[in-house]
Design an enzyme around this catalytic site. Structure first.
Site, PDB file in Angstrom:
ATOM      1  N   HIS A  72      80.329 -15.815  17.997  1.00 23.68           N
ATOM      2  CA  HIS A  72      81.743 -15.510  17.732  1.00 23.68           C
ATOM      3  C   HIS A  72      82.409 -15.051  19.029  1.00 23.68           C
ATOM      4  CE1 HIS A  72      81.750 -15.040  13.128  1.00 23.68           C
ATOM      5  NE2 HIS A  72      80.627 -15.625  13.473  1.00 23.68           N
ATOM      6  N   TYR A 200      88.795  -7.405  10.438  1.00 17.90           N
ATOM      7  CA  TYR A 200      88.790  -5.973  10.130  1.00 17.90           C
ATOM      8  C   TYR A 200      90.220  -5.622   9.691  1.00 17.90           C
ATOM      9  CZ  TYR A 200      84.311  -5.384  12.618  1.00 17.90           C
ATOM     10  OH  TYR A 200      82.992  -5.452  13.018  1.00 17.90           O
ATOM     11  N   PRO A 292      79.298   2.114  10.187  1.00 17.94           N
ATOM     12  CA  PRO A 292      79.085   0.693  10.505  1.00 17.94           C
ATOM     13  C   PRO A 292      80.276  -0.027  11.135  1.00 17.94           C
ATOM     14  CG  PRO A 292      79.345   0.995   8.144  1.00 17.94           C
ATOM     15  CD  PRO A 292      79.305   2.363   8.736  1.00 17.94           C
ATOM     16  N   LYS A 296      77.198  -1.183  15.497  1.00 18.92           N
ATOM     17  CA  LYS A 296      76.349  -0.792  16.626  1.00 18.92           C
ATOM     18  C   LYS A 296      74.920  -0.376  16.264  1.00 18.92           C
ATOM     19  CE  LYS A 296      79.025  -1.352  20.119  1.00 18.92           C
ATOM     20  NZ  LYS A 296      79.120  -2.807  19.970  1.00 18.92           N
ATOM     21  N   TYR A 384      83.039  -3.433  21.764  1.00 20.41           N
ATOM     22  CA  TYR A 384      82.536  -4.235  20.650  1.00 20.41           C
ATOM     23  C   TYR A 384      81.389  -5.138  21.097  1.00 20.41           C
ATOM     24  CZ  TYR A 384      82.648  -6.670  16.204  1.00 20.41           C
ATOM     25  OH  TYR A 384      82.293  -7.194  14.983  1.00 20.41           O
TER      26      TYR A 384
HETATM   27  P1  FAD Z   1      65.488   1.111   9.733  1.00 17.92           P
HETATM   28  O1  FAD Z   1      66.008  -0.269   9.736  1.00 17.92           O
HETATM   29  O2  FAD Z   1      66.031   2.086   8.748  1.00 17.92           O
HETATM   30  O3  FAD Z   1      63.914   1.012   9.574  1.00 17.92           O
HETATM   31  C1  FAD Z   1      63.099   2.123   9.293  1.00 17.92           C
HETATM   32  C2  FAD Z   1      61.849   1.653   8.549  1.00 17.92           C
HETATM   33  O4  FAD Z   1      60.978   2.780   8.390  1.00 17.92           O
HETATM   34  C3  FAD Z   1      62.153   1.137   7.156  1.00 17.92           C
HETATM   35  O5  FAD Z   1      61.579  -0.130   6.987  1.00 17.92           O
HETATM   36  C4  FAD Z   1      61.564   2.194   6.241  1.00 17.92           C
HETATM   37  O6  FAD Z   1      61.073   1.642   5.031  1.00 17.92           O
HETATM   38  C5  FAD Z   1      60.446   2.761   7.086  1.00 17.92           C
HETATM   39  N1  FAD Z   1      60.074   4.134   6.730  1.00 17.92           N
HETATM   40  C6  FAD Z   1      60.874   5.163   6.377  1.00 17.92           C
HETATM   41  N2  FAD Z   1      60.160   6.264   6.129  1.00 17.92           N
HETATM   42  C7  FAD Z   1      58.862   5.944   6.351  1.00 17.92           C
HETATM   43  C8  FAD Z   1      57.661   6.665   6.261  1.00 17.92           C
HETATM   44  N3  FAD Z   1      57.634   7.948   5.897  1.00 17.92           N
HETATM   45  N4  FAD Z   1      56.508   6.043   6.546  1.00 17.92           N
HETATM   46  C9  FAD Z   1      56.497   4.715   6.912  1.00 17.92           C
HETATM   47  N5  FAD Z   1      57.634   3.979   7.005  1.00 17.92           N
HETATM   48  C10 FAD Z   1      58.793   4.587   6.731  1.00 17.92           C
HETATM   49  N6  FAD Z   1      73.997  -2.356  12.862  1.00 17.92           N
HETATM   50  C11 FAD Z   1      74.432  -3.274  13.759  1.00 17.92           C
HETATM   51  O7  FAD Z   1      73.986  -3.241  14.907  1.00 17.92           O
HETATM   52  N7  FAD Z   1      75.355  -4.246  13.455  1.00 17.92           N
HETATM   53  C12 FAD Z   1      75.876  -4.333  12.210  1.00 17.92           C
HETATM   54  O8  FAD Z   1      76.660  -5.237  11.935  1.00 17.92           O
HETATM   55  C13 FAD Z   1      75.477  -3.348  11.238  1.00 17.92           C
HETATM   56  N8  FAD Z   1      75.951  -3.380   9.984  1.00 17.92           N
HETATM   57  C14 FAD Z   1      75.430  -2.540   9.044  1.00 17.92           C
HETATM   58  C15 FAD Z   1      75.883  -2.668   7.748  1.00 17.92           C
HETATM   59  C16 FAD Z   1      75.364  -1.848   6.771  1.00 17.92           C
HETATM   60  C17 FAD Z   1      75.876  -1.990   5.371  1.00 17.92           C
HETATM   61  C18 FAD Z   1      74.330  -0.904   7.075  1.00 17.92           C
HETATM   62  C19 FAD Z   1      73.716  -0.022   6.008  1.00 17.92           C
HETATM   63  C20 FAD Z   1      73.871  -0.767   8.369  1.00 17.92           C
HETATM   64  C21 FAD Z   1      74.419  -1.579   9.359  1.00 17.92           C
HETATM   65  N9  FAD Z   1      73.978  -1.497  10.669  1.00 17.92           N
HETATM   66  C22 FAD Z   1      74.474  -2.365  11.609  1.00 17.92           C
HETATM   67  C23 FAD Z   1      72.971  -0.492  11.031  1.00 17.92           C
HETATM   68  C24 FAD Z   1      71.545  -1.041  11.115  1.00 17.92           C
HETATM   69  O9  FAD Z   1      71.209  -1.693   9.910  1.00 17.92           O
HETATM   70  C25 FAD Z   1      70.563   0.117  11.402  1.00 17.92           C
HETATM   71  O10 FAD Z   1      71.064   0.874  12.472  1.00 17.92           O
HETATM   72  C26 FAD Z   1      69.161  -0.411  11.750  1.00 17.92           C
HETATM   73  O11 FAD Z   1      68.506  -0.864  10.577  1.00 17.92           O
HETATM   74  C27 FAD Z   1      68.289   0.681  12.391  1.00 17.92           C
HETATM   75  O12 FAD Z   1      66.993   0.197  12.615  1.00 17.92           O
HETATM   76  P2  FAD Z   1      65.745   1.165  12.623  1.00 17.92           P
HETATM   77  O13 FAD Z   1      64.564   0.295  12.868  1.00 17.92           O
HETATM   78  O14 FAD Z   1      66.007   2.311  13.506  1.00 17.92           O
HETATM   79  O15 FAD Z   1      65.682   1.807  11.158  1.00 17.92           O
HETATM   80  C1  DHB Z   2      78.807  -6.613   9.493  1.00 19.27           C
HETATM   81  C2  DHB Z   2      78.567  -5.264   9.423  1.00 19.27           C
HETATM   82  C3  DHB Z   2      79.336  -4.407  10.167  1.00 19.27           C
HETATM   83  O1  DHB Z   2      79.100  -3.092  10.121  1.00 19.27           O
HETATM   84  C4  DHB Z   2      80.361  -4.873  10.976  1.00 19.27           C
HETATM   85  O2  DHB Z   2      81.111  -4.000  11.672  1.00 19.27           O
HETATM   86  C5  DHB Z   2      80.587  -6.222  11.054  1.00 19.27           C
HETATM   87  C6  DHB Z   2      79.805  -7.098  10.302  1.00 19.27           C
HETATM   88  C7  DHB Z   2      77.974  -7.532   8.697  1.00 19.27           C
HETATM   89  O3  DHB Z   2      77.157  -7.036   7.893  1.00 19.27           O
HETATM   90  O4  DHB Z   2      78.140  -8.744   8.817  1.00 19.27           O
END
Ligand code: FAD
Ligand code: DHB
Length: 388
Positions: A72, A200, A292, A296, A384
């Site tokens: 994009h 947005y 979100p 990031k 962004y």
């Molecule tokens: P997580 O993905 O939370 O992974 C942690 C893992 O640890 C999980 O699999 C969990 O099951 C496991 N775990 C937890 N506790 C334990 C335990 N005690 N023992 C063993 N395992 C355990 N980010 C972006 O960059 N761009 C986006 O567009 C964006 N959009 C988002 C939209 C939504 C709706 C949401 C909810 C989040 C969004 N994010 C986005 C954020 C992104 O999804 C998270 O920041 C990312 O998943 C973080 O990765 P992580 O590996 O740190 O943690």
């Molecule tokens: C998506 C999630 C976001 O938080 C965002 O800012 C843009 C797109 C997505 O899930 O596609």
């Protein structure tokens, strides 16, 4: 069992770290509480910065992302009945890619399993021990059997609700937090994209966002009460809200379709420092959360573990602890910038209950400023795409 690096959590942070260490001949074990099917099906992020793409490509796990991700070059901001394009590429020379987080997870799991990695799913009772020594360990239960891993390092990649952060020593720990009092209602819809680029939208009834997943699936969000429940929202009520918040008089319509997933998340900013205590480190959502709006969270998880992998490579390759000792400071520089941008985008686009009429006018004036000033549009675009 003994390993060099014990990693808790198989999200993007834990899986990528394990893979990057493997590429440098460093052994790790990953403990994940959920099943492989569950982590590969959980719908979360979608937007990847160019820097995140580069890290995944250089690590040899970017082939499917390159083939299936959608590049994009711009986003749109909608408010006051008009849409305004921010040309990310013209303003910054960079673009973003929409490729779902669970597909990144699938690619990383496949790479780890192809290398016969120690990747254990459905573990329970995970606990950290001897965290103030040079021989930390992690105990857990897997397939009904209690076990323990002794490691040189333990890395908490277990997300916001994990066990690693609470196991870090409390003295000297500083937590920064902001709750926005609002949530996002997210849906997945079977239909062609309503728009080629993300939209947005700021509206008096609240924020809304159009994103995509595939040519036949859309990802849509709208601001809601974080205490609300998905059962209170019939499909008709959802569509009525999205049409109102996103459409104007130019005839463009949001494409409807079968809604096959609904969820609500709460918006918060959070940072816990330091991200290291002795031989225990935190990375990704276990140390920090962003709302979100700036897309990031996953990008930060990737940049954290990229830094941490470099520190561990220096430690094992050259016997130097410099990279590890500098990890918190280096990671926080990027984290605070992303925290700032995510807070700013959230404040710019949402409708807050406690807004005074004056604050509403300021928000609208700022939106006008962003879309009519090249300097402001560039500032948004740089943040962004992650050009910082
Ligand atoms: P997580 O993905 O939370 O992974 C942690 C893992 O640890 C999980 O699999 C969990 O099951 C496991 N775990 C937890 N506790 C334990 C335990 N005690 N023992 C063993 N395992 C355990 N980010 C972006 O960059 N761009 C986006 O567009 C964006 N959009 C988002 C939209 C939504 C709706 C949401 C909810 C989040 C969004 N994010 C986005 C954020 C992104 O999804 C998270 O920041 C990312 O998943 C973080 O990765 P992580 O590996 O740190 O943690
Ligand atoms: C998506 C999630 C976001 O938080 C965002 O800012 C843009 C797109 C997505 O899930 O596609």
């Amino acid at each position: 069992m003994r390993t060099q690096v014990a990693i808790i959590g198989a999200g993007p942070a834990g899986l990528l770290l394990s893979h990057l260490l493997h590429l440098n001949g460093i052994e790790s074990v990953v403990l994940e509480s959920r099943s492989q099917a569950d982590i590969e099906a959980t719908i979360r992020a979608g937007v990847l910065e160019q820097g995140t793409m580069d890290i995944l490509n250089n690590a040899g796990v970017g082939a499917r992302m390159q083939a299936e991700g959608a590049l994009h070059h711009g986003i749109e901001l909608a408010f006051g009945g008009k849409r305004h394009r921010i040309d990310l590429t013209e303003l910054t020379g960079k673009a973003i890619t929409v490729y779902p987080q669970h597909e990144v997870i699938k690619d990383l799991v496949a790479a780890r399993q192809a290398a016969q990695a120690q990747l254990l799913f459905e573990v329970s009772n995970v606990a950290l021990h001897d965290t103030d020594t040079t021989k930390p360990s992690v105990s857990y239960v897997h397939r009904g059997e209690a076990a323990r891993i002794e490691a040189d390092f333990v890395i908490g990649c277990d997300g916001f609700h994990g066990v690693s952060r609470p196991a870090m020593p409390a003295p000297g720990r500083q937590d920064f937090e902001r709750n926005y009092g609002c949530g996002w209602f997210g849906i997945l819809v079977e239909s062609a994209p309503s728009s080629e680029e993300l939209i947005y939208a700021q509206h008096d009834r609240g924020f809304a966002l159009i994103s995509t997943r595939t040519p036949t699936v859309q990802r849509l969000y709208f601001q809601c009460d974080p205490a609300d429940h998905v059962d209170n929202w019939s499909d008709d009520r959802i569509w009525a809200e999205l049409h109102t918040r996103l459409e104007n008089s130019d005839g463009w319509r949001v494409n409807e379709g079968r809604i096959f997933q609904k969820n609500i998340i709460s918006l918060r900013s959070y940072v816990s420092t330091p991200m290291q205590a002795g031989r225990v480190f935190l990375a990704g959502d276990s140390a920090h959360i962003v709302p979100p709006t700036g897309a990031k969270g996953m990008n930060l998880a990737v940049s954290d573990v990229h830094l941490l992998a470099q520190g561990l490579e220096q430690f094992y390759g050259k016997g130097s602890e410099a990279g590890l000792q500098g990890y918190t400071a280096a990671a926080l520089k990027r984290i605070w910038r992303a925290e700032y941008f995510s807070w700013w985008m959230t404040s710019l686009m949402h409708n807050f209950e406690d807004f005074t009429p004056f604050q509403r006018q300021m928000q609208r004036a700022e939106l006008d400023f962003v879309v009519n000033s090249r300097a402001m549009a560039t500032a948004l675009a740089e943040n962004y795409v992650g050009a910082f």
